[in-house]
Design a protein around this motif. Structure first.
Motif, PDB file in Angstrom:
ATOM      1  N   GLY A   8      16.225   2.837   2.404  1.00  0.00           N
ATOM      2  CA  GLY A   8      15.758   1.643   3.106  1.00  0.00           C
ATOM      3  C   GLY A   8      16.842   0.589   3.092  1.00  0.00           C
ATOM      4  O   GLY A   8      17.786   0.656   2.302  1.00  0.00           O
ATOM      5  N   GLU A   9      16.720  -0.387   3.977  1.00  0.00           N
ATOM      6  CA  GLU A   9      17.696  -1.466   4.029  1.00  0.00           C
ATOM      7  C   GLU A   9      17.536  -2.372   2.817  1.00  0.00           C
ATOM      8  O   GLU A   9      16.562  -2.280   2.071  1.00  0.00           O
ATOM      9  N   ASN A  10      18.502  -3.263   2.611  1.00  0.00           N
ATOM     10  CA  ASN A  10      18.375  -4.252   1.539  1.00  0.00           C
ATOM     11  C   ASN A  10      17.100  -5.063   1.737  1.00  0.00           C
ATOM     12  O   ASN A  10      16.825  -5.525   2.843  1.00  0.00           O
ATOM     13  N   GLY A  11      16.332  -5.224   0.664  1.00  0.00           N
ATOM     14  CA  GLY A  11      15.086  -5.959   0.762  1.00  0.00           C
ATOM     15  C   GLY A  11      13.901  -5.121   1.205  1.00  0.00           C
ATOM     16  O   GLY A  11      12.806  -5.659   1.413  1.00  0.00           O
ATOM     17  N   ALA A  12      14.099  -3.808   1.330  1.00  0.00           N
ATOM     18  CA  ALA A  12      13.006  -2.941   1.795  1.00  0.00           C
ATOM     19  C   ALA A  12      11.945  -2.715   0.728  1.00  0.00           C
ATOM     20  O   ALA A  12      10.824  -2.307   1.037  1.00  0.00           O
ATOM     21  N   GLY A  13      12.317  -2.940  -0.558  1.00  0.00           N
ATOM     22  CA  GLY A  13      11.365  -2.735  -1.639  1.00  0.00           C
ATOM     23  C   GLY A  13      11.728  -1.617  -2.590  1.00  0.00           C
ATOM     24  O   GLY A  13      10.960  -1.290  -3.504  1.00  0.00           O
ATOM     25  N   LYS A  14      12.919  -1.046  -2.424  1.00  0.00           N
ATOM     26  CA  LYS A  14      13.325   0.096  -3.248  1.00  0.00           C
ATOM     27  C   LYS A  14      13.398  -0.268  -4.726  1.00  0.00           C
ATOM     28  O   LYS A  14      12.804   0.410  -5.589  1.00  0.00           O
ATOM     29  N   THR A  15      14.129  -1.335  -5.050  1.00  0.00           N
ATOM     30  CA  THR A  15      14.284  -1.736  -6.452  1.00  0.00           C
ATOM     31  C   THR A  15      12.943  -2.166  -7.048  1.00  0.00           C
ATOM     32  O   THR A  15      12.647  -1.863  -8.212  1.00  0.00           O
ATOM     33  N   THR A  16      12.133  -2.846  -6.261  1.00  0.00           N
ATOM     34  CA  THR A  16      10.804  -3.252  -6.748  1.00  0.00           C
ATOM     35  C   THR A  16       9.968  -2.031  -7.109  1.00  0.00           C
ATOM     36  O   THR A  16       9.277  -2.013  -8.143  1.00  0.00           O
ATOM     37  N   LEU A  17      10.021  -0.996  -6.288  1.00  0.00           N
ATOM     38  CA  LEU A  17       9.282   0.232  -6.579  1.00  0.00           C
ATOM     39  C   LEU A  17       9.791   0.882  -7.858  1.00  0.00           C
ATOM     40  O   LEU A  17       9.003   1.298  -8.718  1.00  0.00           O
ATOM     41  N   LEU A  18      11.117   0.940  -8.035  1.00  0.00           N
ATOM     42  CA  LEU A  18      11.683   1.535  -9.243  1.00  0.00           C
ATOM     43  C   LEU A  18      11.278   0.745 -10.487  1.00  0.00           C
ATOM     44  O   LEU A  18      11.026   1.333 -11.545  1.00  0.00           O
ATOM     45  N   LYS A  19      11.223  -0.571 -10.373  1.00  0.00           N
ATOM     46  CA  LYS A  19      10.819  -1.394 -11.519  1.00  0.00           C
ATOM     47  C   LYS A  19       9.370  -1.124 -11.916  1.00  0.00           C
ATOM     48  O   LYS A  19       9.020  -1.192 -13.106  1.00  0.00           O
TER      49      LYS A  19
ATOM     50  N   ILE B 282      12.453  12.940   0.464  1.00  0.00           N
ATOM     51  CA  ILE B 282      12.866  11.559   0.699  1.00  0.00           C
ATOM     52  C   ILE B 282      11.647  10.699   1.034  1.00  0.00           C
ATOM     53  O   ILE B 282      10.587  11.208   1.409  1.00  0.00           O
ATOM     54  N   ALA B 283      11.829   9.400   0.869  1.00  0.00           N
ATOM     55  CA  ALA B 283      10.868   8.422   1.364  1.00  0.00           C
ATOM     56  C   ALA B 283      11.665   7.299   2.017  1.00  0.00           C
ATOM     57  O   ALA B 283      12.719   6.909   1.511  1.00  0.00           O
ATOM     58  N   ILE B 284      11.170   6.793   3.133  1.00  0.00           N
ATOM     59  CA  ILE B 284      11.815   5.675   3.827  1.00  0.00           C
ATOM     60  C   ILE B 284      10.914   4.452   3.714  1.00  0.00           C
ATOM     61  O   ILE B 284       9.739   4.498   4.098  1.00  0.00           O
ATOM     62  N   LEU B 285      11.471   3.378   3.165  1.00  0.00           N
ATOM     63  CA  LEU B 285      10.764   2.114   3.043  1.00  0.00           C
ATOM     64  C   LEU B 285      11.324   1.106   4.047  1.00  0.00           C
ATOM     65  O   LEU B 285      12.540   1.041   4.255  1.00  0.00           O
ATOM     66  N   ASP B 286      10.443   0.328   4.637  1.00  0.00           N
ATOM     67  CA  ASP B 286      10.849  -0.730   5.553  1.00  0.00           C
ATOM     68  C   ASP B 286       9.968  -1.940   5.307  1.00  0.00           C
ATOM     69  O   ASP B 286       8.755  -1.886   5.525  1.00  0.00           O
ATOM     70  N   GLN B 287      10.580  -3.026   4.821  1.00  0.00           N
ATOM     71  CA  GLN B 287       9.856  -4.266   4.530  1.00  0.00           C
ATOM     72  C   GLN B 287       8.608  -4.006   3.690  1.00  0.00           C
ATOM     73  O   GLN B 287       7.540  -4.544   3.949  1.00  0.00           O
ATOM     74  N   GLY B 288       8.785  -3.167   2.674  1.00  0.00           N
ATOM     75  CA  GLY B 288       7.718  -2.896   1.734  1.00  0.00           C
ATOM     76  C   GLY B 288       6.726  -1.839   2.164  1.00  0.00           C
ATOM     77  O   GLY B 288       5.841  -1.457   1.388  1.00  0.00           O
ATOM     78  N   LYS B 289       6.857  -1.346   3.391  1.00  0.00           N
ATOM     79  CA  LYS B 289       5.931  -0.332   3.890  1.00  0.00           C
ATOM     80  C   LYS B 289       6.596   1.039   3.916  1.00  0.00           C
ATOM     81  O   LYS B 289       7.791   1.150   4.204  1.00  0.00           O
TER      82      LYS B 289
ATOM     83  N   ASP C   7       0.822  -1.218   0.000  1.00  0.00           N
ATOM     84  CA  ASP C   7       0.000   0.000   0.000  1.00  0.00           C
ATOM     85  C   ASP C   7       0.857   1.269   0.000  1.00  0.00           C
ATOM     86  O   ASP C   7       0.650   2.182   0.808  1.00  0.00           O
ATOM     87  N   VAL C   8       1.813   1.334  -0.911  1.00  0.00           N
ATOM     88  CA  VAL C   8       2.734   2.474  -0.987  1.00  0.00           C
ATOM     89  C   VAL C   8       2.137   3.579  -1.857  1.00  0.00           C
ATOM     90  O   VAL C   8       1.702   3.332  -2.983  1.00  0.00           O
ATOM     91  N   SER C   9       2.125   4.795  -1.320  1.00  0.00           N
ATOM     92  CA  SER C   9       1.672   5.959  -2.075  1.00  0.00           C
ATOM     93  C   SER C   9       2.705   7.083  -1.907  1.00  0.00           C
ATOM     94  O   SER C   9       3.089   7.407  -0.781  1.00  0.00           O
ATOM     95  N   LEU C  10       3.149   7.637  -3.016  1.00  0.00           N
ATOM     96  CA  LEU C  10       4.056   8.786  -2.968  1.00  0.00           C
ATOM     97  C   LEU C  10       4.007   9.533  -4.290  1.00  0.00           C
ATOM     98  O   LEU C  10       3.600   8.985  -5.312  1.00  0.00           O
TER      99      LEU C  10
END
Length: 301
Positions: free
Chosen positions: A38-49, A202-209, A23-26
């Motif tokens: 965000g840490e590795n696996g936070a969802g950053k690359t998935t969001l960029l894709k 900035i946006a901070i992602l943590d475990q996809g949230k 449920d990410v909105s930005l």
């Protein structure tokens, strides 16, 4: 078209049982540098894709320049300069061939600017891609991402694994691009000092949230760090309004807080504690504090 170059609304994504985004909105305004941390696996690359149209939303929506990047790849990708974390450039090419190959895809390619970037990045035209160092690969990737003067740059960990000199070159090129030409940059990074140096938002992602998304200045101003001393030694740190992270023992503790300073000062007074010092935390300290606060909330649930 909206004043926001990128609009992500209620985006969710699963890979099997793993929830990569929840449920990410930005929104990314035009002409800003937007840092995604965000840490590795936070969802950053998935969001960029998803922004690039490489992944289709399972829930929610993504719009870039007001368009769906999955439904209209030519309308979106032709206006984006992309640098992937893997620096996946064609291994059989020389730098000259890489430039000519990429140029063929972009009618607005600027050969003068491309040569200027090549000289600045100290890349030899005859050098083959497999022989480039990690820093040279990043520079070559940034060159072909910038040379068609796209209105949007999407950069996945542009400084990852690079030495300080190369990182400075990369960041200087990004800053110059935005300041001189008013482009928009969305980039992910785990190097918080660099994010703080170049970002507007900035946006901070943590475990996809999404933990927060805000202008950087507001994030820095809304957090503060206190050194406090209790009248008597404390076996553990008491629950205080706005306290995200704490360290210390006995009578003296250091805490990172978010807003609600008046309420916190009242609580400290009731506990007979005094404030010895107040400083401004760095973005890295704020990030760590937010992550620890989120982890405590998760453990309570």
């Amino acid at each position: 078209m909206s004043e926001h170059v990128i609009e992500v609304s209620n985006l969710s994504r699963h890979f099997g049982k793993k929830q990569a985004l929840s449920d990410v909105s930005l929104s990314v305004p035009e002409g800003c540098v937007f840092g995604l941390v965000g840490e590795n696996g936070a969802g950053k690359t998935t969001l960029l894709k998803h922004v690039l149209g490489f992944l289709k939303p399972q829930q929610g929506s993504v719009r870039v320049f007001g368009l769906d990047p999955v439904a209209d790849p030519p309308g979106v990708l032709g206006r984006i300069g992309h640098l992937s974390e893997n620096r996946d450039l064609p291994a059989w090419m020389t730098v000259r061939e890489l430039i000519e190959f990429t140029r063929a895809f972009y009618p607005k390619w600027d050969p003068v600017y491309a040569e200027e970037l090549r000289m600045m990045f100290e890349l030899s035209l005859n050098q083959k891609v497999p022989t480039l160092s990690r820093g040279q690969l990043a520079r070559a990737g940034l060159l072909v991402a910038l040379a068609h003067r796209p209105p949007l740059l999407v950069l996945d960990e542009p400084s990852s694994g690079l030495d300080p000199v190369v990182r400075k070159d990369i960041l200087d090129a990004i800053i110059r691009t935005v300041v001189d030409e008013g482009r928009t940059v969305l980039f992910s990074s785990h190097l918080l000092d660099e994010v703080q140096r170049v970002s507007d938002r900035i946006a901070i992602l943590d475990q996809g949230k999404l933990l927060l998304t805000s202008p950087l200045d507001e994030v820095l101003v809304s957090h503060y760090q206190l050194t406090i001393r209790f009248l008597e030694p404390q076996p553990y740190f008491p629950q205080l309004t706005g306290a995200l992270m704490w360290s210390g023992s006995g009578r003296e503790w250091k805490i990172v807080c978010n807003g609600q300073k008046q309420e916190l000062e009242t609580e400290l007074e009731q506990l007979e504690a005094e404030i010895l010092d107040q400083t401004a935390p760095t973005l890295e300290e704020i990030f760590v504090a937010r992550m620890k606060s989120a982890q405590r909330a998760l453990e309570k649930d």
